[in-house]
Design a protein around this motif. Structure first.
Motif, PDB file in Angstrom:
ATOM      1  N   THR A 170     -68.386  32.624 -38.411  1.00 44.86           N
ATOM      2  CA  THR A 170     -67.536  32.995 -39.537  1.00 44.86           C
ATOM      3  C   THR A 170     -66.184  32.298 -39.463  1.00 44.86           C
ATOM      4  O   THR A 170     -65.669  31.785 -40.458  1.00 44.86           O
ATOM      5  N   VAL A 171     -65.599  32.265 -38.269  1.00 48.11           N
ATOM      6  CA  VAL A 171     -64.309  31.591 -38.088  1.00 48.11           C
ATOM      7  C   VAL A 171     -64.455  30.090 -38.325  1.00 48.11           C
ATOM      8  O   VAL A 171     -63.590  29.457 -38.943  1.00 48.11           O
ATOM      9  N   TYR A 188     -59.958  38.113 -29.644  1.00 46.88           N
ATOM     10  CA  TYR A 188     -59.242  37.031 -30.290  1.00 46.88           C
ATOM     11  C   TYR A 188     -59.952  35.697 -30.028  1.00 46.88           C
ATOM     12  O   TYR A 188     -60.837  35.594 -29.187  1.00 46.88           O
ATOM     13  N   PHE A 189     -59.531  34.684 -30.776  1.00 47.71           N
ATOM     14  CA  PHE A 189     -60.120  33.349 -30.676  1.00 47.71           C
ATOM     15  C   PHE A 189     -59.053  32.356 -30.222  1.00 47.71           C
ATOM     16  O   PHE A 189     -57.869  32.516 -30.531  1.00 47.71           O
ATOM     17  N   ILE A 190     -59.501  31.363 -29.487  1.00 44.58           N
ATOM     18  CA  ILE A 190     -58.659  30.229 -29.107  1.00 44.58           C
ATOM     19  C   ILE A 190     -59.216  28.998 -29.800  1.00 44.58           C
ATOM     20  O   ILE A 190     -60.392  28.675 -29.643  1.00 44.58           O
ATOM     21  N   VAL A 191     -58.389  28.350 -30.587  1.00 47.01           N
ATOM     22  CA  VAL A 191     -58.805  27.179 -31.357  1.00 47.01           C
ATOM     23  C   VAL A 191     -58.017  25.979 -30.865  1.00 47.01           C
ATOM     24  O   VAL A 191     -56.782  25.953 -30.982  1.00 47.01           O
ATOM     25  N   ARG A 192     -58.729  25.008 -30.310  1.00 46.36           N
ATOM     26  CA  ARG A 192     -58.079  23.809 -29.789  1.00 46.36           C
ATOM     27  C   ARG A 192     -58.288  22.654 -30.753  1.00 46.36           C
ATOM     28  O   ARG A 192     -59.421  22.272 -31.050  1.00 46.36           O
ATOM     29  N   PHE A 193     -57.182  22.106 -31.251  1.00 52.10           N
ATOM     30  CA  PHE A 193     -57.241  20.996 -32.196  1.00 52.10           C
ATOM     31  C   PHE A 193     -57.199  19.666 -31.451  1.00 52.10           C
ATOM     32  O   PHE A 193     -56.870  19.602 -30.263  1.00 52.10           O
ATOM     33  N   ASN A 194     -57.501  18.620 -32.189  1.00 54.09           N
ATOM     34  CA  ASN A 194     -57.545  17.297 -31.590  1.00 54.09           C
ATOM     35  C   ASN A 194     -56.185  16.614 -31.537  1.00 54.09           C
ATOM     36  O   ASN A 194     -56.044  15.552 -30.921  1.00 54.09           O
ATOM     37  N   SER A 195     -55.188  17.217 -32.192  1.00 48.96           N
ATOM     38  CA  SER A 195     -53.854  16.630 -32.164  1.00 48.96           C
ATOM     39  C   SER A 195     -52.820  17.721 -32.416  1.00 48.96           C
ATOM     40  O   SER A 195     -53.125  18.773 -32.998  1.00 48.96           O
ATOM     41  N   ILE A 225     -54.096  27.062 -30.665  1.00 48.66           N
ATOM     42  CA  ILE A 225     -53.523  28.244 -31.292  1.00 48.66           C
ATOM     43  C   ILE A 225     -54.344  29.469 -30.898  1.00 48.66           C
ATOM     44  O   ILE A 225     -55.514  29.364 -30.517  1.00 48.66           O
ATOM     45  N   ILE A 226     -53.707  30.630 -30.992  1.00 43.81           N
ATOM     46  CA  ILE A 226     -54.377  31.905 -30.800  1.00 43.81           C
ATOM     47  C   ILE A 226     -54.618  32.493 -32.187  1.00 43.81           C
ATOM     48  O   ILE A 226     -53.694  32.584 -33.003  1.00 43.81           O
ATOM     49  N   LEU A 227     -55.842  32.886 -32.466  1.00 46.61           N
ATOM     50  CA  LEU A 227     -56.209  33.418 -33.780  1.00 46.61           C
ATOM     51  C   LEU A 227     -56.781  34.815 -33.605  1.00 46.61           C
ATOM     52  O   LEU A 227     -57.700  35.021 -32.799  1.00 46.61           O
ATOM     53  N   TYR A 228     -56.223  35.760 -34.347  1.00 46.74           N
ATOM     54  CA  TYR A 228     -56.657  37.150 -34.271  1.00 46.74           C
ATOM     55  C   TYR A 228     -56.793  37.697 -35.682  1.00 46.74           C
ATOM     56  O   TYR A 228     -55.886  37.537 -36.510  1.00 46.74           O
ATOM     57  N   VAL A 229     -57.929  38.323 -35.988  1.00 52.07           N
ATOM     58  CA  VAL A 229     -58.187  38.899 -37.307  1.00 52.07           C
ATOM     59  C   VAL A 229     -57.898  40.391 -37.238  1.00 52.07           C
ATOM     60  O   VAL A 229     -58.532  41.112 -36.464  1.00 52.07           O
ATOM     61  N   ILE A 256     -63.683  25.921 -30.876  1.00 57.13           N
ATOM     62  CA  ILE A 256     -63.401  27.342 -31.013  1.00 57.13           C
ATOM     63  C   ILE A 256     -63.951  28.082 -29.803  1.00 57.13           C
ATOM     64  O   ILE A 256     -65.109  27.895 -29.423  1.00 57.13           O
ATOM     65  N   TYR A 257     -63.117  28.920 -29.203  1.00 52.93           N
ATOM     66  CA  TYR A 257     -63.516  29.753 -28.068  1.00 52.93           C
ATOM     67  C   TYR A 257     -63.272  31.219 -28.438  1.00 52.93           C
ATOM     68  O   TYR A 257     -62.292  31.544 -29.120  1.00 52.93           O
ATOM     69  N   TYR A 258     -64.160  32.090 -27.982  1.00 54.57           N
ATOM     70  CA  TYR A 258     -64.006  33.524 -28.244  1.00 54.57           C
ATOM     71  C   TYR A 258     -63.707  34.261 -26.944  1.00 54.57           C
ATOM     72  O   TYR A 258     -64.336  34.001 -25.915  1.00 54.57           O
ATOM     73  N   HIS A 259     -62.736  35.175 -27.002  1.00 60.14           N
ATOM     74  CA  HIS A 259     -62.396  36.003 -25.855  1.00 60.14           C
ATOM     75  C   HIS A 259     -62.862  37.425 -26.108  1.00 60.14           C
ATOM     76  O   HIS A 259     -62.794  37.931 -27.238  1.00 60.14           O
ATOM     77  N   ASN A 260     -63.334  38.083 -25.065  1.00 59.75           N
ATOM     78  CA  ASN A 260     -63.872  39.435 -25.217  1.00 59.75           C
ATOM     79  C   ASN A 260     -62.829  40.453 -25.657  1.00 59.75           C
ATOM     80  O   ASN A 260     -63.183  41.552 -26.101  1.00 59.75           O
ATOM     81  N   ASP A 261     -61.548  40.131 -25.537  1.00 62.26           N
ATOM     82  CA  ASP A 261     -60.507  41.036 -26.008  1.00 62.26           C
ATOM     83  C   ASP A 261     -60.404  41.055 -27.524  1.00 62.26           C
ATOM     84  O   ASP A 261     -59.651  41.854 -28.085  1.00 62.26           O
TER      85      ASP A 261
END
Length: 328
Positions: free
Chosen positions: A101-102, A125-132, A88-92, A118-123
């Motif tokens: 914090t995330v 937003y965060f990329i969160v990769r789940f296991n399923s 998912i793409i996560l943006y606060v 959890i991955y952070y992009h310099n733009d």
């Protein structure tokens, strides 16, 4: 002079992600540059850098009309797409939280899912990769989320994902259709009605099971740049039309000047201008002096002498170039 190529490492790096592979770099002998009689690609063999990173292989680009064109492998792209599909793409909105914090928010609010990556992009937003995929879908359909009282934008990752075009302009919102007739609660009817607003994604569990019949609730991707209507015109099979009311779980604010969510510069400027006008048009206040009601403004009101000067029998003189304290 022939140069022997290094043997490929038969054991892939166990620290690399499962979707990657470790291949030793091979370069044609004609293009090799040497330093001290040793080929460049042999300098990394067996080093800590080679063990931590991912080795590559030279693949000759294709030349079309005198220009190099790099062709990607369909098999490899499909493999990567399958790996990132449960993401998912996560943006606060209005904040830039840290990964810690995330991670704390996910651990406390999405504890039904296995710990994601959890991955952070310099733009921003965060990329969160789940296991399923089950965990990912459960998060997407869980409804509006807040992090430190800041709304979250959550949407599934796609191959054509573009942060500037999608996260800041097209976001999924939960929409309610109050008092929707019960014979319009089928998947086809809800899809048609929701399509009048945007791209329908999902119906919540209570609507699906009809455990709550006061309103239907649908998750819809909406273009927040466009004004959101308060109703949708619906025509039944007999041609009779009615306006179906629409309610939004969260009304986002979009700034066309900054191209960002969470504020509107034009409204802020108008509020500042209105405040200035109200200050200028402020009515004079009543000043009670000796039982008489005198209407005076701040600009014309005479300053009162300080109490300590009155006690000493002094009063302040009028301000001027030769301003002095006069004895009473």
């Amino acid at each position: 002079m022939m140069i022997k190529e290094p043997m490929a490492n038969p054991n892939p790096n166990p620290k690399l992600p499962p979707h990657t592979s470790s291949v030793m770099m091979t370069v044609p002998a004609a293009t090799k540059e040497t330093t001290g009689g040793q080929a460049w690609n042999t300098l990394f063999t067996g080093t800590k850098l080679a063990k931590k990173g991912m080795s590559l292989v030279f693949i000759l680009p294709k030349v079309q009309n005198g220009e190099k064109v790099v062709e990607l492998s369909k098999i490899e792209i499909e493999k990567e797409c399958a790996y990132w599909k449960q993401t998912i793409i996560l943006y606060v909105i209005g904040a830039s939280p840290t990964i810690a914090t995330v991670a704390g928010f996910i651990a406390s609010n999405w504890n039904f899912a296995s710990k994601p990556r959890i991955y952070y992009h310099n733009d921003g937003y965060f990329i969160v990769r789940f296991n399923s995929m089950e965990d990912r879908n459960e998060v997407i359909y869980s409804g509006p989320q807040l992090l430190n009282n800041r709304p979250l934008v959550i949407k599934p990752w796609s191959v054509k994902f573009d942060f500037a075009k999608e996260v800041l302009k097209i976001i999924p919102l939960w929409v309610k259709f109050p008092n929707l007739p019960l014979n319009y609660w089928s998947m086809d009817s809800l899809s048609r009605i929701s399509s009048g607003l945007g791209n329908p994604l999902y119906v919540d569990e209570c609507t699906t099971q009809m455990e709550r019949i006061s309103y239907a609730r649908v998750l819809i991707e909406l273009d927040i740049i466009r004004p959101r209507p308060n109703s949708v015109k619906v025509a039944d099979p007999h041609g009779k039309e009615f306006d179906q009311a629409v309610a939004y779980d969260w009304k986002s604010i979009y700034c066309g000047t900054c191209c960002q969510l969470g504020h509107d510069c034009s409204k802020a400027q108008n509020q500042v201008g209105d405040t200035t006008c109200r200050v200028q048009e402020r009515q004079p206040r009543a000043v009670h002096d000796g039982g008489q009601d005198k209407r005076q403004t701040k600009a014309t009101a005479k300053p009162r002498p300080p109490e300590n000067l009155k006690a000493q029998g002094q009063e302040p003189a009028a301000k001027g170039p030769n301003h002095k304290m006069r004895q009473a």
